[in-house]
Design a protein around this motif. Structure first.
Motif, mmCIF file in Angstrom:
data_model
loop_
_atom_site.group_PDB
_atom_site.id
_atom_site.type_symbol
_atom_site.label_atom_id
_atom_site.label_comp_id
_atom_site.label_asym_id
_atom_site.label_seq_id
_atom_site.Cartn_x
_atom_site.Cartn_y
_atom_site.Cartn_z
ATOM 1 N N SER A 192 -9.195 30.298 -2.613
ATOM 2 C CA SER A 192 -8.927 28.866 -2.168
ATOM 3 C C SER A 192 -9.445 27.872 -2.831
ATOM 4 O O SER A 192 -8.466 27.297 -3.240
ATOM 5 C CB SER A 192 -9.463 28.898 -0.588
ATOM 6 O OG SER A 192 -9.219 27.600 0.011
ATOM 7 N N ARG A 193 -10.680 27.964 -3.410
ATOM 8 C CA ARG A 193 -11.318 26.923 -4.286
ATOM 9 C C ARG A 193 -10.639 26.934 -5.718
ATOM 10 O O ARG A 193 -10.345 25.756 -6.025
ATOM 11 C CB ARG A 193 -12.711 27.164 -4.232
ATOM 12 C CG ARG A 193 -13.281 26.030 -5.016
ATOM 13 C CD ARG A 193 -14.792 26.209 -4.860
ATOM 14 N NE ARG A 193 -15.479 27.417 -5.127
ATOM 15 C CZ ARG A 193 -15.847 27.840 -6.339
ATOM 16 N NH1 ARG A 193 -15.606 27.238 -7.384
ATOM 17 N NH2 ARG A 193 -16.389 29.138 -6.313
ATOM 18 N N GLN A 216 -8.262 20.187 0.626
ATOM 19 C CA GLN A 216 -8.562 21.185 1.853
ATOM 20 C C GLN A 216 -7.472 20.783 2.901
ATOM 21 O O GLN A 216 -7.051 21.779 3.574
ATOM 22 C CB GLN A 216 -9.780 21.290 2.331
ATOM 23 C CG GLN A 216 -10.764 22.035 1.318
ATOM 24 C CD GLN A 216 -12.242 21.974 1.912
ATOM 25 O OE1 GLN A 216 -12.397 21.385 3.009
ATOM 26 N NE2 GLN A 216 -13.072 22.702 1.395
ATOM 27 N N GLU A 274 -14.647 28.423 1.893
ATOM 28 C CA GLU A 274 -14.953 28.290 0.316
ATOM 29 C C GLU A 274 -16.389 28.108 0.023
ATOM 30 O O GLU A 274 -16.879 28.545 -1.019
ATOM 31 C CB GLU A 274 -14.214 26.851 -0.025
ATOM 32 C CG GLU A 274 -12.847 26.979 -0.037
ATOM 33 C CD GLU A 274 -12.069 25.753 -0.572
ATOM 34 O OE1 GLU A 274 -12.916 24.810 -1.127
ATOM 35 O OE2 GLU A 274 -10.802 25.679 -0.656
#
Length: 352
Positions: free
Chosen positions: A32-33, A43, A61
């Motif tokens: 995700s990061r 986000q 994260e």
């Protein structure tokens, strides 16, 4: 794939080696990061795409949360538009070319029986199957209809009732106990991890134990015995010796005041085998001493008092029942009352 409206991950992000490794390792927090950084997404954008909350993504994260739910993992991967080629076999709708004929790899969230090694051409596929099945199982057993706050609240309620028992109107006590017991029974009909189930069984058994005392105080011995039978069954289900010992001790108290006085001694002997020390052991010894004195068994009464004294000299922490206090404790004043009652029944009004 149809064009997506709103935020999306550009195609060039998927060719980045670090992104591919993170997805292959199911490190969704890192993925995700990395994806956000390379796609210039916030986000909030990822939350909109995946259906996960922004706060959850932030913890994911940071490594403080994990996607252990298969449904959430699927939603995450599908939401960000992960290419099929990067998905591990469990996350694909169709079986990959390496799977042998007739073996369909599961869509996430379905019940899966992992194939044997002999039926899977690629051992990596078997590894993926096994991982998914493990996650499915942990996802199922972690589900609960009980919150920690509910458990704490019910324990607090029983503590209050046990403390109020000696001075509050019995009708109110009985009503509160029935309400609490019914709430516990309802929760036990739901689902929860084993630790919560055992605690619920203990609390439900404790409520029935208190109802047995209340029923006896109201003069209904049959109802008291029925409540004790229920409390014993719950203690058995929880495999809880503290509750077992209290049930047997209370059964001895009821028998002591009935025509079955000799039975009281048998109940105390059973209870003694269940509790090694502490207030509960002192209580059992005190009940045995008085019950024995009531039937004229002086040797047994004096032996029980000696056992009581030994238990007093060996401090022990509160057990699962005495922690509630009130009626479910056996303080020194009550101990002396039972000791005095024993000598009075034996006709020995002067302590040596």
């Amino acid at each position: 794939m149809a064009a997506r409206s709103g935020p999306r991950v550009p195609d060039e992000v998927w060719v980045h080696p670090a992104v591919q490794v993170a997805i292959a390792n199911w490190d969704f927090g890192l993925a995700s990061r990395l994806i956000r950084e390379r796609a210039a997404l916030r986000q909030d954008d990822m939350a909109l795409m995946t259906g996960l909350s922004q706060s959850f993504l932030s913890m994911l994260e940071a490594g403080n949360r994990r996607l252990t739910s298969l449904d959430k993992a699927t939603r995450f991967l599908e939401g960000i538009g992960t290419p099929e080629s990067l998905l591990a076999p469990p996350f694909r709708e169709q079986a990959p070319p390496t799977a042998s004929a007739g073996v369909a790899l599961p869509a996430l969230g379905r019940h899966v029986v992992p194939p044997s090694v002999q039926h899977v051409a690629d051992l990596n596929d078997l590894t993926a199957h096994a991982a998914v099945r493990s996650l499915q199982f942990t996802d199922e057993i972690a589900k609960t209809t009980v919150s920690s706050a509910e458990l704490e609240g019910l324990e607090s309620t029983l503590t209050r009732i046990a403390g109020d028992y000696v001075h509050a109107p019995l009708r109110q006590i009985f009503t509160d106990l029935v309400t609490t017991r019914d709430c516990l029974f309802t929760l036990l009909n739901g689902r929860q991890p084993l630790g919560q189930t055992r605690e619920l069984l203990l609390l439900a058994g404790t409520s029935c134990l208190l109802l047995a005392h209340a029923s006896q105080n109201l003069g209904d011995e049959d109802a008291a015995i029925a409540q004790l039978q229920t409390a014993w069954t719950l203690a058995e289900q929880a495999d809880h010796n503290d509750l077992r010992a209290w049930v047997k001790g209370t059964a001895a108290l009821i028998a002591e005041w009935s025509a079955r006085r000799q039975t009281a001694l048998e109940y105390t002997r059973q209870a003694t085998r269940l509790t090694p020390g502490g207030e509960t052991r002192i209580r059992i010894a005190a009940i045995e001493a008085r019950a024995a004195a009531r039937v004229g068994d002086r040797p047994t009464a004096l032996a029980a008092l000696e056992d009581l004294q030994r238990a007093r000299e060996q401090p022990a922490p509160s057990d699962a029942l005495t922690r509630f206090g009130g009626l479910l404790s056996f303080p020194e004043a009550k101990q002396e009352y039972y000791i005095g009652g024993t000598f009075a029944l034996l006709g020995e009004h002067q302590l040596e």
